[in-house]
Design a protein around this motif. Structure first.
Motif, PDB file in Angstrom:
ATOM      1  N   GLU A 188      11.806   6.870  -4.054  1.00  0.00           N
ATOM      2  CA  GLU A 188      10.563   7.007  -3.113  1.00  0.00           C
ATOM      3  C   GLU A 188       9.744   5.959  -3.249  1.00  0.00           C
ATOM      4  N   HIS A 227       5.615   5.151  -1.952  1.00  0.00           N
ATOM      5  CA  HIS A 227       4.550   5.838  -1.319  1.00  0.00           C
ATOM      6  C   HIS A 227       3.424   4.713  -1.071  1.00  0.00           C
ATOM      7  N   HIS A 258       0.053   3.530   1.244  1.00  0.00           N
ATOM      8  CA  HIS A 258      -1.169   3.907   1.951  1.00  0.00           C
ATOM      9  C   HIS A 258      -1.742   2.740   2.974  1.00  0.00           C
ATOM     10  N   LYS A 283       0.683  11.271   8.111  1.00  0.00           N
ATOM     11  CA  LYS A 283       1.719  11.280   6.897  1.00  0.00           C
ATOM     12  C   LYS A 283       2.663  10.764   8.008  1.00  0.00           C
ATOM     13  N   THR A 323       7.124  10.163   7.120  1.00  0.00           N
ATOM     14  CA  THR A 323       8.180  10.075   5.939  1.00  0.00           C
ATOM     15  C   THR A 323       9.094   9.507   6.596  1.00  0.00           C
TER      16      THR A 323
END
Length: 759
Positions: A685, A687, A689, A751, A753
């Protein structure tokens, strides 16, 4: 008066104002006075007359005018005093007449002052005109020379163009062409003109080289002609010229007598040997010749009279001492400078029979081979007779003696030959006495000599070997120079005929030689069976005679092997590859090693010397085939090579000889990749921002995956498989870079994904 000589007047008279009048005519004559001079129409004039005109001929008419009248206008003509008496003028008519005969050559031009005046003396008036009279010439004079005959001398050999003489003819005519003279030359006796004359200047020059010895003198005619316009009016004169060509000393004496003379050797002192004659075509002292001996008379055998040219002997001659003389004789003239010629006079001294024949040797020694056919040449005897001709021709013969019947002598050549076959074992030596020769002169003279003859042994036996062929075996590690066999041949002849020498007549490739005296076969270099395993050559036994009788044997040498060659791989470094995952016993590569030895020394066995940890590989010891012993994995072990010492293979090739010899080679084995591994992301994964305000095109993040395979099996392609329905992001399929493609709105979507796949 000259303008108006009469004036007519009408005179009218009237009284008061009466209309009545009367008139009368008055004639007034203007009386002339002598106020005008006579005037010629021209100031000067010119006439041309021939000088052949007779006296009384009118040559000119003078004309003048006087405007006065009466006696004042009457004029008379005259020629100024002290002018030429050749002309007169009629005082009334002005006609100029010739008073005497003219001569152009005396006077060719006259200038007369003709005066005109009137008769009045109150005051007298006159005028003048100048009359130029040119006398025209007539060609009435011939050119003439001062002499009728000229004799001129000139030296021969002067350069062509030399001035010989200048002719100067005169012509009494006055005008240019009538007195202009042109010269010409007429020479009838010679084929070519030796001289030229300049047509205008009269200069006589040489036109060809002069040679007094060819032409002593030349006679010709020189003509002088004037150049009157009419050819028929032209006049000429001529004179005879004799050119005497003077001699210079330009000819050397020339010998006319023979350059060869003969004289008997027994002539008395003072004998006339030769009359030397030389001619000189020059004149006087230039042609007077004297004679001199320059060389060849060093022993003063001859004397030459310098005036007469008679050559006589001063001492007795001897042909055997000197058979010819070469006298260099000079003929010298008395010119200045003197010229000369030389001749080599050869005097041949003729022979008389005054010498005895002499053999070149008093004792002749020679040898002849036995068993030769009759007529075999034995020797040539030679005698010398210093006489010549028949006096020196010799006749040879053998005087009777023991054994002389077996020989015959050529009477003219002196050659001795056999009349029978000689046998050395019967008689080895002949002593022939009384070899005689005499000449054919008169009286005949003779002498004798002796001959000692040895009969030589004939080489009628050849050397013989004990066997016709030999065979021997030797090992290839024999030392150089070692004898391997002693050969022996025998010869029954004696002396050199029985002395045997040995030699080889075939190529041994530099490996063997034979001792020429002992017959030993020796090695001449190190032997190598692998290069040549057998030598076959012939050995010759010869005796030492000039005819070389000989016999031959065949020599065979077999070379036995020793283990002196190491097995050699075809390559010192091999490369091979194999796919991973293959079953064991898979062939990888076959290596070869070569051993030049034979038998067990040349049999090769293969083994793995090092680098075969865990027995991963096997090799066939006989065939050299390298195979896998386990399943290989590319990802665990990529290669067995020098960069990883524990994984490269060193192969050993060993022969079966004693002692064993071996060599090594290195094999690099590459395990080829099979696509048996999936790509793996560095993280499951990611992540990230970001601010909603970042601009389009901004880099968001980068994903990365790794594949354990190699080559194209490890090349990875990235793709977004979900989560990017509205196309906010773009993924670089090669680098895995994620970039923003649309503006973000936090209030719309907080968000995202994204599911990314690595292939």
């Amino acid at each position: 008066h000259e303008t108006q000589s009469t004036v007519v007047l009408t005179v009218q008279s009237q009284l008061g104002n009466s209309p009545v009048y009367s008139s009368t005519q008055v004639n007034i004559s203007v009386t002339d006075i002598n106020d005008n001079p006579p005037v010629f129409l021209t100031k000067s004039d010119k006439v041309t007359i021939s000088h052949t005109q007779p006296p009384g001929t009118a040559v000119y008419i003078a004309h003048a005018e006087d405007k006065d009248s009466g006696l004042n206008g009457a004029i008379k003509y005259s020629i100024a005093s002290k002018q030429s008496n050749a002309f007169s003028i009629d005082p009334s008519l002005g006609v100029v007449n010739l008073t005497r005969t003219l001569d152009y050559e005396t006077a060719s031009h006259f200038l007369l002052q003709v005066i005109v005046k009137d008769y009045s003396n109150n005051p007298p008036q006159n005028n003048t005109v100048f009359l130029s009279i040119d006398i025209e010439d007539k060609n009435d004079h011939s050119p003439y020379f001062q002499d009728d005959f000229v004799v001129i001398g000139i030296e021969e050999n002067v350069p062509v163009g030399t001035l010989v003489y200048t002719f100067d003819a005169k012509d009494g005519d006055g005008s240019l062409l009538n007195s202009k003279i042109q010269y010409s030359l007429e020479m009838s006796d010679l084929d070519e003109n030796l001289f030229l004359i300049h047509p205008l200047y009269g200069t006589l020059t040489t036109a060809s080289p002069l040679d007094r010895e060819i032409t002593h003198s030349v006679i010709f005619t020189v003509s002088a002609s004037d150049q009157a316009i009419n050819l028929i009016d032209r006049r000429l004169d001529s004179l005879a010229v004799k050119i005497i060509i003077l001699d210079i000393n330009d000819n050397s004496p020339n010998f006319t007598s023979s350059s060869l003379s003969y004289v008997m050797e027994d002539v008395e002192v003072g004998f006339l040997v030769h009359h030397i004659i030389a001619k000189d075509p020059d004149e006087g002292r230039n042609g007077q010749v004297t004679y001199h001996i320059l060389s060849g008379n060093e022993n003063k055998a001859f004397i030459l009279d310098k005036i007469t040219g008679l050559l006589t002997t001063t001492q007795l001659l001897d042909r055997e001492n000197q058979e010819h003389y070469s006298l260099t004789v000079m003929a010298l003239d008395d010119g200045s400078p003197a010229l000369s010629a030389t001749q080599v006079l050869t005097i041949i001294v003729l022979d008389v029979n005054d010498e005895i024949p002499i053999f070149t040797k008093q004792l002749y020694e020679t040898a002849v081979r036995e068993n030769q056919d009759p007529g075999e040449f034995v020797i040539k005897v030679e005698a010398v007779d210093q006489d010549a001709g028949l006096n020196s021709l010799l006749w040879y013969k053998i005087l009777p003696g023991i054994g002389y019947e077996k020989f015959k002598m050529n009477s003219s050549s002196g050659e001795l030959v056999t009349t029978a076959s000689l046998d050395r074992e019967t008689q080895e030596v002949f002593s022939i006495k009384g070899n005689s020769c005499h000449d054919l002169g008169s009286p005949s003279r003779n002498s004798t000599a002796h001959l000692y003859l040895t009969v030589l042994d004939e080489n009628d036996h050849s050397p013989l070997f004990a066997k016709t062929q030999y065979q021997i075996s030797v090992t290839e590690d024999l030392e150089e120079g070692l004898a391997i066999l002693d050969l022996c041949a025998s010869d029954e002849d004696d002396g050199l005929n029985g002395e045997v020498m040995y030699s080889l007549i075939d190529d041994t490739f530099g490996a063997f030689a034979v001792d020429s005296v002992t017959g030993s076969i020796v090695t001449t270099k190190a032997l190598d069976r692998e290069t040549k395993s057998q030598y076959t050559f012939r050995v010759v036994a010869s005796d030492c005679s000039t005819h070389l009788p000989r016999s031959t044997t065949v020599m065979t040498v077999l070379i036995k092997d020793v283990n002196d060659n190491v097995p050699k791989f075809e390559q010192s470094y091999y490369k091979a590859s194999v796919w991973e995952g293959q079953s064991p016993k898979m062939d990888i590569i076959q290596v070869f090693a070569t051993d030049l030895d034979s038998g067990l020394n040349g049999e090769t066995e293969y083994s793995i010397l090092s680098g075969n940890e865990n027995a991963t590989f096997l090799i066939d010891s006989a065939r050299g085939i390298l195979v896998t012993n386990t399943v290989l994995d590319h990802e665990n072990t990529s290669s067995y090579r020098e960069t990883a010492p524990s994984h490269h293979l060193v192969l050993l090739a060993s022969d079966c000889g004693t002692p064993t010899l071996n060599s090594t080679a290195t094999v690099l084995i590459t395990v080829l990749d099979v696509n048996d591994n999936a790509p793996v992301f560095s993280s499951l994964e990611y992540h990230v921002h970001v601010k909603e305000s970042i601009p389009i095109g901004s880099h968001v993040t980068e994903v990365s995956a790794n594949d354990c395979d190699a080559g194209t099996n490890a090349e990875i392609t990235y793709a977004i498989i979900s989560g990017n329905d509205r196309g906010h992001f773009r993924l670089d399929e090669k680098t895995g870079s994620v970039d923003l493609m649309k503006m973000l709105d936090y209030e719309d979507t907080v968000k995202f994904t994204l599911i990314i796949q690595a292939t």
